[in-house]
Design an enzyme around this catalytic site. Structure first.
Site, PDB file in Angstrom:
ATOM      1  N   ASP A 199      -5.508  -3.829  -2.582  1.00 21.75           N
ATOM      2  CA  ASP A 199      -4.499  -3.527  -1.566  1.00 21.75           C
ATOM      3  C   ASP A 199      -3.852  -4.782  -0.978  1.00 21.75           C
ATOM      4  O   ASP A 199      -4.541  -5.706  -0.536  1.00 21.75           O
ATOM      5  CB  ASP A 199      -5.158  -2.717  -0.449  1.00 21.75           C
ATOM      6  CG  ASP A 199      -4.172  -1.973   0.418  1.00 21.75           C
ATOM      7  OD1 ASP A 199      -3.252  -2.613   0.960  1.00 21.75           O
ATOM      8  OD2 ASP A 199      -4.314  -0.746   0.556  1.00 21.75           O
ATOM      9  N   SER A 211       0.821  -1.200   0.000  1.00 17.74           N
ATOM     10  CA  SER A 211       0.000   0.000   0.000  1.00 17.74           C
ATOM     11  C   SER A 211       0.863   1.261   0.000  1.00 17.74           C
ATOM     12  O   SER A 211       1.701   1.446  -0.866  1.00 17.74           O
ATOM     13  CB  SER A 211      -0.979  -0.047   1.172  1.00 17.74           C
ATOM     14  OG  SER A 211      -2.052   0.841   0.995  1.00 17.74           O
TER      15      SER A 211
END
Length: 295
Positions: free
Chosen positions: A155, A40
Site C-alpha cells: 500500500d 490505495s
C-alpha cells in the site's frame, strides 16, 4: 472554459468510495480532470475513472450487499504474508474495466505504492493498470504484497497517504486533494440520511463467523485465539492511525490548492455495501469545500 485540474485521491478503505461523489461534483462545477494521483482506494477509484469506466464501476459498487462483501474475502493460504489475496476483487474489476495499460489511459494516472525491499515510495506510471492498483491497495498484513518487475509492493499509504507530491509533475496549474481520514464530525454524512439499518458490529460479527469457519478448516487458528477479522481490524486501524498523522505532515509540506476533507468516522473500513450514501457524502463535503474555495 473548463479549468484543468490534477486530482489527488487519498487512501481510506470503504471511505474511498466518497471519491466518486467528489469527482461528480467537480465535473458539475466545470472542472476538467486531466491527471490523477492516487493511493490505495484512491488509486482504485482514480484508475477506473482514468479508464473511462467510473459509471459502470459506480453501478456495480452500489449493488454490493453485505453478503457480497463476504464473498470477495478470498483467504490467502500464505497467512504469513497477508490474510487476503485480493484476486477476486481485482479480477472482477478487470472484467468490468478491461485489461488496460496505464500509458494508454486518456487521463494521466499515477498509482502510488511502497517498495518493501528498497523501502521507498514508488510512482507507477506504466504497465498493467490493475497490477498497479493491486499493489497500491495492499495494506500490509491484510492483503498479500504484489510483485511488479521483481519487486514486492504494498500500500502506497504506508509512505504517502494523500499523494500530492507525484501530482506536482503533471503541471496542470490547479491541484485538488481529497483526504478521507479527516477530523471526526458529529454529522459525517452531511445532510445525507443513512440508508444502513444494520449496525457495523453486526456485519463484523458475520465476517467473524465466516473467517472462523475458514480458519478451522485450514487449521489457522492463532495461539491466542484471535480470529483473522480481529487481526485485520487491528492492522487496518493501526495503519489508518499512522496515515492520519503522516497525511497532516505531508499536506503541510505540500499543500494543494484545495483540500476536500472527508471525516474519518464516515464509515468503517469494511462497509463497502454502503456505497450509495458514501458517494453522496463525498458529494456533500465537496460542495461545502467549493463554496469557500478561491480557485
Amino acid at each position: 472554459m473548463k479549468k484543468q485540474i490534477t486530482l489527488v485521491l487519498g487512501g481510506g478503505a470503504a471511505r474511498g468510495l466518497a471519491h466518486i461523489g467528489v469527482i461528480r461534483v467537480l465535473e458539475e462545477a466545470d472542472f476538467e480532470i486531466s491527471a490523477i494521483s492516487g493511493t490505495s482506494m484512491g488509486a482504485l477509484i482514480g484508475g477506473v475513472y482514468a479508464a473511462g469506466k467510473l459509471e459502470q464501476y459506480t453501478d456495480w459498487v452500489r449493488s454490493l450487499t453485505k453478503r457480497d462483501v463476504l464473498r470477495y474475502l478470498d483467504i490467502s493460504f500464505r497467512a504469513t504474508s497477508g490474510i487476503l489475496k485480493g484476486d477476486l476483487i481485482i479480477e472482477t474489476l478487470r472484467d468490468l474495466v478491461g485489461d488496460v495499460s496505464i500509458e494508454d489511459l486518456p487521463v494521466r494516472f499515477i498509482a502510488v505504492a511502497t517498495d518493501l525491499t528498497a523501502r521507498k515510495e514508488v510512482w507507477l506510471t506504466k504497465g498493467h493498470l490493475f497490477e498497479a492498483i493491486r499493489a497500491s491497495i495492499a495494506i500490509p498484513g491484510v492483503f498479500t504484497p504484489q510483485r511488479i518487475a521483481g519487486r514486492w509492493m504494498v500500500d502506497g499509504g504506508l509512505l504517502n497517504p494523500v499523494p500530492v507530491t507525484p501530482a506536482a509533475q503533471t503541471m496542470t496549474g490547479i491541484t485538488i486533494a481529497v483526504d478521507v481520514t479527516g477530523p471526526r464530525s458529529a454529522n459525517p454524512l452531511g445532510d445525507i440520511v443513512s440508508m444502513n439499518h444494520e449496525r457495523p458490529t453486526q456485519l463484523r460479527h458475520k465476517i467473524d463467523e465466516f473467517l472462523e469457519s475458514v480458519q478451522s478448516r485450514l487449521g489457522l487458528e492463532s495461539a491466542e485465539g484471535h480470529d483473522y477479522l480481529a487481526l485485520s481490524e487491528v492492522l487496518i486501524n493501526s495503519f489508518e492511525t499512522m496515515q492520519e498523522t503522516l497525511s497532516r505532515y505531508k499536506l503541510a509540506a505540500n499543500p494543494p490548492d484545495l483540500l476536500i476533507s472527508i471525516p474519518k468516522n464516515t464509515c468503517t473500513a469494511h462497509e463497502f455495501f454502503r456505497a450509495s450514501e458514501l458517494i453522496e457524502a463525498g458529494a456533500w463535503w465537496s460542495r461545502r469545500a467549493l463554496e469557500t474555495a478561491e480557485i
